[in-house]
Design a protein around this motif. Structure first.
Motif, PDB file in Angstrom:
ATOM      1  N   GLY A 249      34.853  23.245 -19.656  1.00 57.32           N
ATOM      2  CA  GLY A 249      33.849  23.776 -19.121  1.00 57.32           C
ATOM      3  C   GLY A 249      32.657  22.584 -20.183  1.00 57.32           C
ATOM      4  N   LYS A 250      32.947  22.311 -21.067  1.00 51.93           N
ATOM      5  CA  LYS A 250      32.526  22.001 -22.591  1.00 51.93           C
ATOM      6  C   LYS A 250      32.202  20.780 -22.821  1.00 51.93           C
ATOM      7  CE  LYS A 250      34.535  25.413 -25.015  1.00 51.93           C
ATOM      8  NZ  LYS A 250      33.410  27.110 -25.806  1.00 51.93           N
ATOM      9  N   GLY A 251      30.139  21.177 -22.502  1.00 52.50           N
ATOM     10  CA  GLY A 251      29.658  19.821 -22.724  1.00 52.50           C
ATOM     11  C   GLY A 251      29.618  19.062 -21.330  1.00 52.50           C
ATOM     12  N   VAL A 252      29.859  19.495 -19.894  1.00 56.51           N
ATOM     13  CA  VAL A 252      30.526  18.732 -19.093  1.00 56.51           C
ATOM     14  C   VAL A 252      30.683  20.117 -17.880  1.00 56.51           C
ATOM     15  CG1 VAL A 252      32.707  18.510 -18.716  1.00 56.51           C
ATOM     16  CG2 VAL A 252      31.132  17.219 -17.622  1.00 56.51           C
ATOM     17  N   GLY A 253      30.146  20.293 -16.698  1.00 53.79           N
ATOM     18  CA  GLY A 253      30.671  20.963 -15.889  1.00 53.79           C
ATOM     19  C   GLY A 253      31.852  20.821 -15.735  1.00 53.79           C
ATOM     20  N   LYS A 254      32.608  22.477 -15.982  1.00 55.60           N
ATOM     21  CA  LYS A 254      33.832  22.577 -14.946  1.00 55.60           C
ATOM     22  C   LYS A 254      34.301  22.884 -14.049  1.00 55.60           C
ATOM     23  CE  LYS A 254      36.775  26.800 -16.039  1.00 55.60           C
ATOM     24  NZ  LYS A 254      36.943  28.499 -16.707  1.00 55.60           N
ATOM     25  N   SER A 255      35.805  21.839 -14.382  1.00 59.23           N
ATOM     26  CA  SER A 255      36.217  21.218 -12.782  1.00 59.23           C
ATOM     27  C   SER A 255      37.148  20.787 -13.657  1.00 59.23           C
ATOM     28  CB  SER A 255      35.975  19.901 -13.158  1.00 59.23           C
ATOM     29  OG  SER A 255      35.977  19.248 -11.100  1.00 59.23           O
ATOM     30  N   TYR A 256      38.547  21.963 -12.310  1.00 59.39           N
ATOM     31  CA  TYR A 256      40.150  21.914 -12.724  1.00 59.39           C
ATOM     32  C   TYR A 256      40.520  21.191 -11.733  1.00 59.39           C
ATOM     33  CZ  TYR A 256      40.823  26.557 -14.138  1.00 59.39           C
ATOM     34  OH  TYR A 256      40.242  27.901 -14.763  1.00 59.39           O
ATOM     35  N   ALA A 257      39.739  20.078 -10.905  1.00 62.65           N
ATOM     36  CA  ALA A 257      39.522  18.881 -10.396  1.00 62.65           C
ATOM     37  C   ALA A 257      39.834  17.607 -11.292  1.00 62.65           C
ATOM     38  CB  ALA A 257      39.047  18.797  -8.867  1.00 62.65           C
ATOM     39  N   LYS A 258      38.600  17.424 -11.536  1.00 59.21           N
ATOM     40  CA  LYS A 258      37.832  16.249 -12.834  1.00 59.21           C
ATOM     41  C   LYS A 258      39.807  16.310 -13.659  1.00 59.21           C
ATOM     42  CE  LYS A 258      36.117  12.502 -13.956  1.00 59.21           C
ATOM     43  NZ  LYS A 258      35.992  11.827 -13.492  1.00 59.21           N
ATOM     44  N   ALA A 259      39.967  17.924 -14.215  1.00 58.33           N
ATOM     45  CA  ALA A 259      40.581  18.128 -15.386  1.00 58.33           C
ATOM     46  C   ALA A 259      42.240  17.561 -15.100  1.00 58.33           C
ATOM     47  CB  ALA A 259      40.537  19.589 -15.437  1.00 58.33           C
ATOM     48  N   ALA A 260      42.292  17.880 -13.694  1.00 56.94           N
ATOM     49  CA  ALA A 260      43.245  17.328 -13.008  1.00 56.94           C
ATOM     50  C   ALA A 260      43.754  16.004 -13.392  1.00 56.94           C
ATOM     51  CB  ALA A 260      44.092  18.172 -11.692  1.00 56.94           C
ATOM     52  N   SER A 261      42.204  14.854 -12.076  1.00 49.77           N
ATOM     53  CA  SER A 261      42.861  13.861 -12.020  1.00 49.77           C
ATOM     54  C   SER A 261      43.524  13.000 -13.271  1.00 49.77           C
ATOM     55  CB  SER A 261      41.949  13.680 -11.895  1.00 49.77           C
ATOM     56  OG  SER A 261      41.405  11.837 -11.637  1.00 49.77           O
ATOM     57  N   LEU A 262      42.170  13.016 -14.657  1.00 50.77           N
ATOM     58  CA  LEU A 262      42.346  13.579 -15.827  1.00 50.77           C
ATOM     59  C   LEU A 262      43.738  12.734 -16.915  1.00 50.77           C
ATOM     60  CD1 LEU A 262      39.014  13.992 -16.880  1.00 50.77           C
ATOM     61  CD2 LEU A 262      39.928  11.828 -16.867  1.00 50.77           C
ATOM     62  N   TYR A 263      44.097  14.331 -16.329  1.00 46.02           N
ATOM     63  CA  TYR A 263      45.714  14.347 -16.824  1.00 46.02           C
ATOM     64  C   TYR A 263      46.720  13.800 -15.899  1.00 46.02           C
ATOM     65  CZ  TYR A 263      44.245  19.491 -18.958  1.00 46.02           C
ATOM     66  OH  TYR A 263      42.985  19.783 -19.735  1.00 46.02           O
ATOM     67  N   ARG A 264      46.447  13.158 -14.794  1.00 49.30           N
ATOM     68  CA  ARG A 264      47.556  12.364 -13.953  1.00 49.30           C
ATOM     69  C   ARG A 264      46.951  10.529 -14.912  1.00 49.30           C
ATOM     70  NH1 ARG A 264      45.346  13.153  -9.813  1.00 49.30           N
ATOM     71  NH2 ARG A 264      47.285  14.957  -9.545  1.00 49.30           N
ATOM     72  N   MET A 265      46.142  11.025 -14.825  1.00 52.33           N
ATOM     73  CA  MET A 265      46.041   9.289 -15.566  1.00 52.33           C
ATOM     74  C   MET A 265      46.388   9.472 -16.849  1.00 52.33           C
ATOM     75  SD  MET A 265      41.648   8.033 -15.065  1.00 52.33           S
ATOM     76  CE  MET A 265      41.559   8.779 -13.377  1.00 52.33           C
ATOM     77  N   ALA A 266      46.462  10.238 -18.143  1.00 54.25           N
ATOM     78  CA  ALA A 266      47.402  10.156 -19.235  1.00 54.25           C
ATOM     79  C   ALA A 266      48.573  10.575 -18.988  1.00 54.25           C
ATOM     80  CB  ALA A 266      46.445  11.590 -20.179  1.00 54.25           C
ATOM     81  N   ALA A 267      48.869  11.229 -17.729  1.00 50.55           N
ATOM     82  CA  ALA A 267      50.766  11.549 -17.779  1.00 50.55           C
ATOM     83  C   ALA A 267      51.246  10.296 -17.652  1.00 50.55           C
ATOM     84  CB  ALA A 267      50.427  12.504 -16.863  1.00 50.55           C
TER      85      ALA A 267
END
Length: 476
Positions: free
Chosen positions: A245-263
């Motif tokens: 939640g740094k500079g944006v609303g905290k969201s595990y779902a959004k984090a997971a989506s981004l991690y998946r793209m990078a992974a």
């Protein structure tokens, strides 16, 4: 120069080996198994520190960004005539042909000569490419000052890639005086033209306040631009900001989506973070099989944290078949990279003889490695092991005592004997001490020592703690 946000949130994915005669088993009765009261699992706090993971694209991958399309090999004779006549565009294109080895023998020196001629005529792309050759030392002696000189010429002509590359030199202080503010200024110019590398580096500058006031919102905006262009490191770092939640609303779902793209682009840290989210059901359904899959991806790329957690998954049979031997092999890989928790688990495996042959000497060795990093559990376990097996403590210590005559009569033969016993167990300090002793007294190397000190106790098995316990999470 590329950097990653350090700190992996929620690196609390697995349990330690307990101090008992068997390994911990997962609780099949509850998916949300809680840690024991004695060893609570604390969620790691977010880290704001940036690591210095530099990204330096291959030299001709940079050039390929500039020169689009292909050049037919039958055009080469006419290009050579034009180049010899002083046509800077022909000199530039022919230089690219030699750099890439298209229809000619690949020759960086020839490319440098041609680009040098074109650069003298003010050809911006030739100036930029020549800067790359000097920075990388390809076809010309490596010379950061020369690289900066040509990047400056190209940057003054508005070339975004040159602005970015010059910025990296200012950030590192190579060929120019180090100046974070100047680097940021150049990144801003390049980013304004859509340069993905500049967007990424500028985002990092805003995230950590390097050369600009810290501003997570701006960092998010720039990471999003770079991530939208498929930059895996930007996707990973943006995921970190969403997770915390740094500079944006905290969201595990959004984090997971981004991690998946990078992974999916083989980013090991992103695969590891996604595995942690799957293990704990944060932003995605809890799924040990998915967690193990992504731990495996990160582990295959040598990521120590993932090797440790995947080892724990094998101990508990979570998402993979229960296999202590595989767990130990993974902890060994992680421990070899200096990961304290893996060293602790590996020490316990050696002490208990689970998944590997019992070896108290090896147990002491890995407890000590973890203890030296401040791991309190390892420090306590090592002290208990020394109490039960006094010879483990005494061999290296007695070697030093006999060598220096501290509390005992000086006796170099006995010093060598004790150092050798500890060295044979893999004790690195004892190995170094023994080698130093042999250097100073080469006559000792040829002697054999067969008598063991009568005062040393024989190893005995430690008493088991029937209850066992779970360990704490990885500290960030």
């Amino acid at each position: 120069m590329r950097k990653k946000l350090a700190g992996v949130a929620l690196a609390f994915g697995a349990v330690f080996l307990p101090s008992t005669s068997c390994l911990a088993e997962s609780d099949s009765e509850s998916e949300s198994q809680q840690p024991s009261a004695e060893l609570p699992v604390a969620e790691a706090s977010p880290s704001e520190k940036l690591s210095s993971s530099f990204f330096r694209p291959g030299i001709f991958s940079k050039i390929a960004k500039i020169v689009s399309g292909s050049v037919a090999t039958d055009d080469i004779p006419s290009l050579q005539k034009e180049a010899e006549a002083g046509n800077p565009e022909a000199q530039f294109i022919l230089g690219f042909i030699y750099a890439k080895g298209k229809g000619v023998v690949q020759d960086n020196l020839k490319a440098a000569e041609l680009w040098g001629e074109a650069a003298d005529h003010g050809h911006v792309l030739a100036q930029h490419n020549l800067g790359i050759l000097y920075e990388e030392g390809a076809g010309v002696p490596q010379d950061y000052a020369k690289a900066a000189e040509f990047y400056k010429k190209a940057a003054s002509g508005g070339n975004a890639e040159a602005e970015y590359n010059l910025g990296t030199l200012y950030e590192r202080g190579e060929g120019v005086q180090q100046d974070a503010g100047k680097a940021t200024e150049l990144y801003q110019k390049a980013a304004a033209q859509g340069n993905v590398d500049a967007e990424y580096n500028l985002a990092n500058d805003y995230a950590k306040g390097d050369g600009v006031p810290q501003n997570y919102a701006k960092a998010v905006d720039l990471f999003e631009k770079a991530a939208a262009q498929g930059d895996s490191q930007a996707q990973y770092n943006l995921g970190i900001l969403y997770e915390h939640g740094k500079g944006v609303g905290k969201s595990y779902a959004k984090a997971a989506s981004l991690y998946r793209m990078a992974a999916e682009q083989d980013d090991a840290q992103a695969a590891y973070n996604l595995a942690v989210l799957y293990e704990h059901g944060l932003g995605v359904p809890k799924n040990y099989f998915k967690a193990a899959e992504y731990y495996q991806k990160a582990s295959d790329r040598g990521y120590a944290d993932a090797q440790y957690n995947l080892g724990n998954a094998y101990v508990n049979g979570e998402g993979v078949p229960q296999n202590n031997t595989k767990a130990v092999a993974l902890w060994q890989k992680s421990a070899d990279q200096g990961y304290a928790l893996a060293q602790l688990n590996l020490a316990q495996a050696y002490e208990q003889g689970v998944g590997i042959e019992q070896d108290y000497g090896k147990a002491a060795e890995f407890y000590k490695k973890a203890a030296d990093q401040g791991n309190t559990k390892a420090q306590k376990a090592l002290e208990e092991l020394y109490k039960a097996h006094t010879e483990l403590r005494s061999q290296e210590g007695l070697g030093m005592a006999y060598e220096q005559g501290q509390g005992v009569p000086q006796d170099l033969v006995k010093a060598a004997e004790f150092y050798k016993k500890a060295a044979d167990r893999g004790d690195e300090k004892a190995q170094l001490a023994l080698e130093d002793l042999y250097v100073q007294h080469p006559e000792l190397r040829a002697q054999e020592y067969v008598n063991s000190p009568s005062e040393l106790a024989k190893p005995i098995l430690p008493e088991s703690d029937s209850e066992g316990s779970k360990g704490e999470d990885k500290d960030l």
